[in-house]
Structures are given as structure tokens and as C-alpha cells.
Scaffold this motif. Structure first.
Motif, mmCIF file in Angstrom:
data_model
loop_
_atom_site.group_PDB
_atom_site.id
_atom_site.type_symbol
_atom_site.label_atom_id
_atom_site.label_comp_id
_atom_site.label_asym_id
_atom_site.label_seq_id
_atom_site.Cartn_x
_atom_site.Cartn_y
_atom_site.Cartn_z
ATOM 1 N N ASP A 153 0.838 -1.204 0.000
ATOM 2 C CA ASP A 153 0.000 0.000 0.000
ATOM 3 C C ASP A 153 0.876 1.258 0.000
ATOM 4 O O ASP A 153 1.734 1.437 0.864
ATOM 5 C CB ASP A 153 -0.899 -0.005 1.243
ATOM 6 C CG ASP A 153 -2.006 1.040 1.170
ATOM 7 O OD1 ASP A 153 -2.157 1.679 0.112
ATOM 8 O OD2 ASP A 153 -2.715 1.213 2.181
ATOM 9 N N GLY A 154 0.660 2.124 -0.988
ATOM 10 C CA GLY A 154 1.442 3.342 -1.118
ATOM 11 C C GLY A 154 2.697 3.162 -1.945
ATOM 12 O O GLY A 154 3.302 4.137 -2.403
ATOM 13 N N GLY A 155 3.119 1.914 -2.138
ATOM 14 C CA GLY A 155 4.344 1.641 -2.879
ATOM 15 C C GLY A 155 4.102 0.793 -4.107
ATOM 16 O O GLY A 155 3.165 1.033 -4.866
ATOM 17 N N ALA A 156 4.932 -0.221 -4.278
ATOM 18 C CA ALA A 156 4.845 -1.057 -5.481
ATOM 19 C C ALA A 156 4.914 -2.529 -5.106
ATOM 20 O O ALA A 156 5.605 -2.920 -4.157
ATOM 21 C CB ALA A 156 5.973 -0.717 -6.449
ATOM 22 N N LEU A 210 -6.909 -5.085 -9.419
ATOM 23 C CA LEU A 210 -6.355 -4.049 -10.292
ATOM 24 C C LEU A 210 -7.441 -3.091 -10.775
ATOM 25 O O LEU A 210 -7.181 -1.898 -10.985
ATOM 26 C CB LEU A 210 -5.642 -4.692 -11.494
ATOM 27 C CG LEU A 210 -4.340 -5.447 -11.175
ATOM 28 C CD1 LEU A 210 -3.805 -6.138 -12.411
ATOM 29 C CD2 LEU A 210 -3.290 -4.485 -10.609
ATOM 30 N N GLN A 211 -8.635 -3.618 -10.958
ATOM 31 C CA GLN A 211 -9.740 -2.783 -11.432
ATOM 32 C C GLN A 211 -10.349 -1.949 -10.303
ATOM 33 O O GLN A 211 -10.635 -0.770 -10.472
ATOM 34 C CB GLN A 211 -10.817 -3.671 -12.060
ATOM 35 C CG GLN A 211 -10.385 -4.333 -13.362
ATOM 36 C CD GLN A 211 -11.359 -5.382 -13.827
ATOM 37 O OE1 GLN A 211 -12.140 -5.923 -13.042
ATOM 38 N NE2 GLN A 211 -11.337 -5.700 -15.121
ATOM 39 N N GLU A 212 -10.535 -2.564 -9.142
ATOM 40 C CA GLU A 212 -11.260 -1.922 -8.039
ATOM 41 C C GLU A 212 -10.359 -1.339 -6.955
ATOM 42 O O GLU A 212 -10.788 -0.486 -6.178
ATOM 43 C CB GLU A 212 -12.203 -2.946 -7.383
ATOM 44 C CG GLU A 212 -13.146 -3.655 -8.340
ATOM 45 C CD GLU A 212 -14.161 -2.706 -8.952
ATOM 46 O OE1 GLU A 212 -14.449 -1.657 -8.332
ATOM 47 O OE2 GLU A 212 -14.672 -3.019 -10.050
ATOM 48 N N ARG A 213 -9.126 -1.843 -6.871
ATOM 49 C CA ARG A 213 -8.210 -1.466 -5.796
ATOM 50 C C ARG A 213 -8.764 -1.843 -4.424
ATOM 51 O O ARG A 213 -8.411 -1.256 -3.412
ATOM 52 C CB ARG A 213 -7.891 0.034 -5.839
ATOM 53 C CG ARG A 213 -7.200 0.458 -7.121
ATOM 54 C CD ARG A 213 -5.798 -0.113 -7.191
ATOM 55 N NE ARG A 213 -5.261 -0.100 -8.557
ATOM 56 C CZ ARG A 213 -4.012 -0.405 -8.883
ATOM 57 N NH1 ARG A 213 -3.166 -0.764 -7.939
ATOM 58 N NH2 ARG A 213 -3.616 -0.384 -10.130
ATOM 59 N N ASP A 255 -3.553 1.102 -2.243
ATOM 60 C CA ASP A 255 -3.081 1.947 -3.341
ATOM 61 C C ASP A 255 -1.659 1.504 -3.678
ATOM 62 O O ASP A 255 -0.689 1.939 -3.063
ATOM 63 C CB ASP A 255 -3.094 3.422 -2.927
ATOM 64 C CG ASP A 255 -2.402 4.313 -3.939
ATOM 65 O OD1 ASP A 255 -2.398 3.956 -5.128
ATOM 66 O OD2 ASP A 255 -1.840 5.353 -3.529
ATOM 67 N N PHE A 256 -1.553 0.599 -4.622
ATOM 68 C CA PHE A 256 -0.237 0.080 -4.978
ATOM 69 C C PHE A 256 -0.051 0.140 -6.491
ATOM 70 O O PHE A 256 -1.011 0.193 -7.260
ATOM 71 C CB PHE A 256 -0.077 -1.370 -4.502
ATOM 72 C CG PHE A 256 -0.940 -2.360 -5.246
ATOM 73 C CD1 PHE A 256 -0.426 -3.124 -6.286
ATOM 74 C CD2 PHE A 256 -2.290 -2.510 -4.919
ATOM 75 C CE1 PHE A 256 -1.224 -4.026 -6.970
ATOM 76 C CE2 PHE A 256 -3.096 -3.412 -5.596
ATOM 77 C CZ PHE A 256 -2.560 -4.176 -6.631
ATOM 78 N N ARG A 257 1.201 0.142 -6.898
ATOM 79 C CA ARG A 257 1.512 0.054 -8.326
ATOM 80 C C ARG A 257 2.015 -1.349 -8.608
ATOM 81 O O ARG A 257 2.839 -1.890 -7.853
ATOM 82 C CB ARG A 257 2.601 1.063 -8.704
ATOM 83 C CG ARG A 257 2.881 1.042 -10.207
ATOM 84 C CD ARG A 257 4.029 1.933 -10.584
ATOM 85 N NE ARG A 257 4.124 2.019 -12.039
ATOM 86 C CZ ARG A 257 5.053 2.705 -12.664
ATOM 87 N NH1 ARG A 257 5.951 3.389 -11.975
ATOM 88 N NH2 ARG A 257 5.077 2.735 -13.978
#
Length: 473
Positions: A231-234, A255-258, A272-274
Motif C-alpha cells: 500500500d502506497g508503494g509497489a 487491479l480494477q477496483e483497488r 493503493d499500490f503500483r
């Protein structure tokens, strides 16, 4: 501002004359070659911006030459133009890295637009490189092949897109993923790595999404999955092609909804991740055979970064080896070891199926096995590498003799084995000397110590290869 350099490679003198005349009227510096070999000589003795390349040439196939042309000084853009156009040829050209594939005759207006767009792209690419201070985070090499991947990584670092990094095992996929993260706005936030090959199918959901205490046998405490950890990172999914199909569906929804629901939980949590992922498998082929979800595949590859295998990055092999050798010397607290020309030739002759990872291991193994020896020789390399080099050397000689005598005569443009071997040794020797002078900062004493050469012999070799002489100490 210097004129853009254009090279036309076509076996029709009239087409070459006409095209060069048009190019010169447009303000470009243009010249031509009537054969592929003559074109290669020009390419590697200059720095061209654009190459107009025919397909059917007297001494070779233009399409097959694209990868080699892209390694020429200046990394020119390649425009295939041919009277024998076909869809398969067009596909091969684009996949090989050509800028465009056009059919003859090429009208003047098309020519102007094509070159305008090509030069705009080159200009923008150059400006991007100058503007971008991309931290490599351990990525080694300066060849055009690896620089192309670094350019894509720099582009990825400036966005929030999902990235798919492809390449063989040991090519440095995790290193690229980490570099993208460290150069992004999420730098300093978690970078969570998950090796998908090590996930038991029964625990995959728990590892990714987490679980509540008591949700299944053995779940004696709450576990936060890697998606929430990132979360917040990758989140970097290494070898993502190994994920089970049911887990792929769950990942797609995240990936669609987070948002997702941990195993055994009645409430959803957000993250919230990449997503950065990598694979040494052909995911497109897996999609066709039903082993990978097509919708997830397209989600993963918003931006794809292919990493070249080390065997096509000959320019990088010695550079990486010498840098790693210097780092090892510092780690072990030993003096810098020299490397013999034969050692360099062995490194350049081996095909490195394990890529950079195998090369780094081989250099460390060579350093350890050399003990107090001040100079590394091929005998210090791992046995499996020496065996493979010996076998391939014998195989080449035998296969060459058989094919020439029993099958077909040797093509006129193919050199003899002795000539080819000598040219490869010369190139390896020149690369070694260039790296040697660079490594020692131009110190003659240090260059002689590392190489094991006398001062007179080193001067002689530098003169033969037209390289600058080191300064006297």
C-alpha cells in the motif's frame, strides 16, 4: 547544427542516386551502398541517424540485418523500403525494431513526412535522455540494446502504468523493477517482491490477499497479504505466469477496483499500490493456450519492457565483468586482479544462457579459484563454462569442415574459419584494451600490472588497434 546523416542500402544504383538527390535537397547528408556488406562497413565507421534498407540484397536479407544495424554507432532508425512487400515481412520488420515498412516507389511527399516524423522522434528521445537523471540502481552496461530498455524504464518511472518486464532468467528483471520504483514518485515507500514460482497453490490467496485468524486450518493469527503490504508503494510479481488461473481472476479484480477481501474476512480493504511484474515465459502464447487470462495480460502490459539476453550485448560483457571484479576486490579486501586477453576472449565466446546473473557468478568464482594469482586466465572460470567452450570450439571446426565439403560450397561473403577467428580475437583484444585504459584512468603502470603485459607490448597493441596511449606514471 550538424546535418542528419542518412544511409541508403539498395542494390539499384538508380534508386540510390534518385533517393540521395531528394534527401540532399531536403537538407540531409545522404550516401548509399549497393550491398549489405558495404552498408555495414559504412554504418560501423560513421554515425547515421536513419537507414533506408532494402530487403532483397545481393549478399543478404535486409530484415535479418535489422538487429545488427541497431547496434551501429548512433543507433540509427531503420526504414524498410521494398518492392517485394508482404505482411509477414512487415511484421518481422516492426518486431525487429524498424521505424516503418514502406513499399516502393516512395513518393516525395511521403518521404518528407516520414523523415520529418523520424527526426522529431530522435530529437525528442535525445532530449529525454538529457533531461532524465535515471538512477540505474545496479543496472550495468552501455550497449544500445540495454540503453533502449533503460529508456523504457525511465519512461515507466515517470508514470503510474502497470509494467511487464520480459526476458530470460538472470537478465535483471527484478533489478529493473526496483530501478523503476526508486525513480518514481513512490520512491521511499514499500517495494514488495513476490516470487510466484514459490507460492503453493493452496496458499496463493492468503499470500496475496491475507487472511483472518481461524479462516483455515493452521491460520492461528491474522496475516496481511503482499497487496496490502505494498500500500502506497509497489508490488513486484516475479514470474507472474506461474499464478494459478483462479488467483489471476482475483488479481484482475484488485487491479480494477483497488479493493479486495482477505481470506475469511467479511469486509473489504483497499490498497493503493503500483503493479510491476515480470516473466521469462511467453504470456501471449499462454493466453492462446488458455493458461493465462487475456484480460489480465493486457492489464499487466500497459507498458512492456523487454530485456535483451547478454549474448546479444557483447559490448557489455567485459564492462560488467571488470566492474564486478573491481567490486569483488573491495569486498574481499584484495588487490585488483588483472585479466588476460584469453580470459576476455573466453567471456566473449561464451553464450551466457544464465545471462548477467551467470556472468557475475562466474567472475566471483574465478576470483576465488585464482587464489593469490595476480591475473585471471580461462582456467579460473567454472568448469561447466570451460567445458562448453571447449566442446563448441571443436563442434564449430568439425561442422564447418563437413558443411563445406559435403553439403554446399562456402558462400563468397563468408570468411574462412581462421579469418573469422582472427577477427573475433582482434575485436576481443581491442575491447579489452579499451576497457583496460578506462578502468585504470589511463595509468601505464596500472595498465601493465592488471594486464600482465610489458610496457613495450602494451604500446604495440594499442598502436595496432589505434587506441590512445596511457600516460606515463
Amino acid at each position: 547544427m550538424p546535418l542528419a546523416q542518412i544511409l541508403v542500402i539498395d542494390d539499384d544504383p538508380q534508386i540510390c542516386d534518385m533517393l540521395c538527390l531528394h534527401l540532399q535537397h531536403m537538407g540531409y547528408a545522404a550516401e548509399f551502398a549497393l550491398t549489405l556488406n558495404a552498408g555495414m562497413v559504412k554504418l560501423f565507421s560513421g554515425a547515421f541517424d536513419v537507414v533506408f534498407l532494402d530487403v532483397l540484397l545481393p549478399d543478404g536479407d535486409g530484415l535479418k540485418a535489422i538487429p545488427e544495424i541497431k547496434t551501429a554507432p548512433g543507433s540509427p532508425e531503420i526504414i524498410i523500403f521494398t518492392a517485394a512487400g508482404n505482411p509477414n515481412g512487415a511484421e518481422l520488420a516492426i518486431k525487429s525494431g524498424a521505424w516503418d515498412y514502406v513499399e516502393k516507389p516512395l513518393r516525395v511527399k511521403e518521404l518528407i513526412l516520414l523523415l520529418t516524423r523520424t527526426m522529431q522522434y530522435r530529437g525528442a528521445k535525445t532530449e529525454r535522455r538529457l533531461r532524465t537523471s535515471f538512477k540505474r540502481i545496479g543496472i550495468l552496461g552501455s550497449s544500445p540494446e540495454i540503453q533502449s530498455s533503460i529508456d523504457l524504464a525511465a519512461e515507466a518511472a515517470s508514470s503510474e502504468e502497470s509494467v511487464l518486464i520480459t526476458g530470460q532468467t538472470g537478465a535483471g528483471k527484478e533489478l529493473f523493477a526496483q530501478a523503476i520504483h526508486e525513480n518514481s514518485r513512490r520512491s521511499g515507500k514499500p517495494f514488495v517482491v513476490l516470487d510466484c514460482t514459490a507460492i503453493p497453490s493452496t496458499l496463493a490467496a492468503s499470500i496475496l490477499f491475507g487472511h483472518q485468524k481461524g479462516s483455515f486450518t493452521g491460520a492461528d493469527k491474522h496475516h496481511t497479504g503482499v497487496i496490502k503490504q505494498a500500500d502506497g508503494g509497489a508490488l513486484f510479481l516475479d514470474e507472474v505466469g506461474e499464478l494459478p488461473l483462479d488467483i489471476q481472476a482475483g488479481l484482475l479484480r484488485v487491479l480494477q477496483e483497488r479493493r479486495f477481501r482477505p481470506v475469511g474476512s467479511t469486509e473489504e480493504v483497499s490498497s493503493d499500490f503500483r503493479l510491476l511484474s515480470a516473466s521469462n515465459r511467453n504470456l501471449a502464447q499462454m493466453v492462446e493456450t488458455g493458461r493465462f487470462r487475456e484480460d489480465l495480460y493486457f492489464r499487466l502490459k500497459s507498458l512492456e519492457i523487454p530485456l535483451p539476453p547478454l549474448k546479444v550485448r557483447a559490448k557489455d560483457t567485459l564492462e560488467i565483468a571488470l566492474i564486478h571484479l573491481r567490486q569483488l576486490s573491495e569486498t574481499y579486501g584484495a588487490g585488483t586482479k588483472g585479466v588476460s586477453p584469453e580470459f576476455c576472449e573466453a567471456l566473449l565466446s561464451y553464450d551466457w544462457p544464465g545471462n548477467v546473473r551467470e556472468l557475475l557468478f562466474a567472475i566471483e568464482r574465478a576470483m576465488v579459484s585464482s587464489g593469490n594469482d595476480p591475473v585471471l586466465f580461462p582456467k579460473h572460470l567454472p568448469t561447466n563454462i570451460r567445458v562448453k567452450l571447449a566442446r563448441s570450439s571443436v563442434g564449430r571446426g568439425y561442422a564447418g569442415e563437413t558443411s563445406e565439403r559435403a553439403v554446399t560450397p562456402r558462400p563468397a561473403q563468408l570468411p574462412s574459419l581462421k579469418e573469422y577467428r582472427n577477427s573475433m580475437i582482434d575485436e576481443a583484444e581491442k575491447n579489452y584494451l579499451r576497457q583496460l585504459v578506462s578502468l585504470t584512468g589511463g595509468s601505464m603502470r596500472e595498465s601493465c600490472r592488471i594486464s600482465g603485459l610489458s610496457q613495450s607490448r602494451l604500446y604495440h597493441l594499442l598502436k595496432i588497434h589505434k587506441l590512445p596511449r596511457p600516460k606515463a606514471d
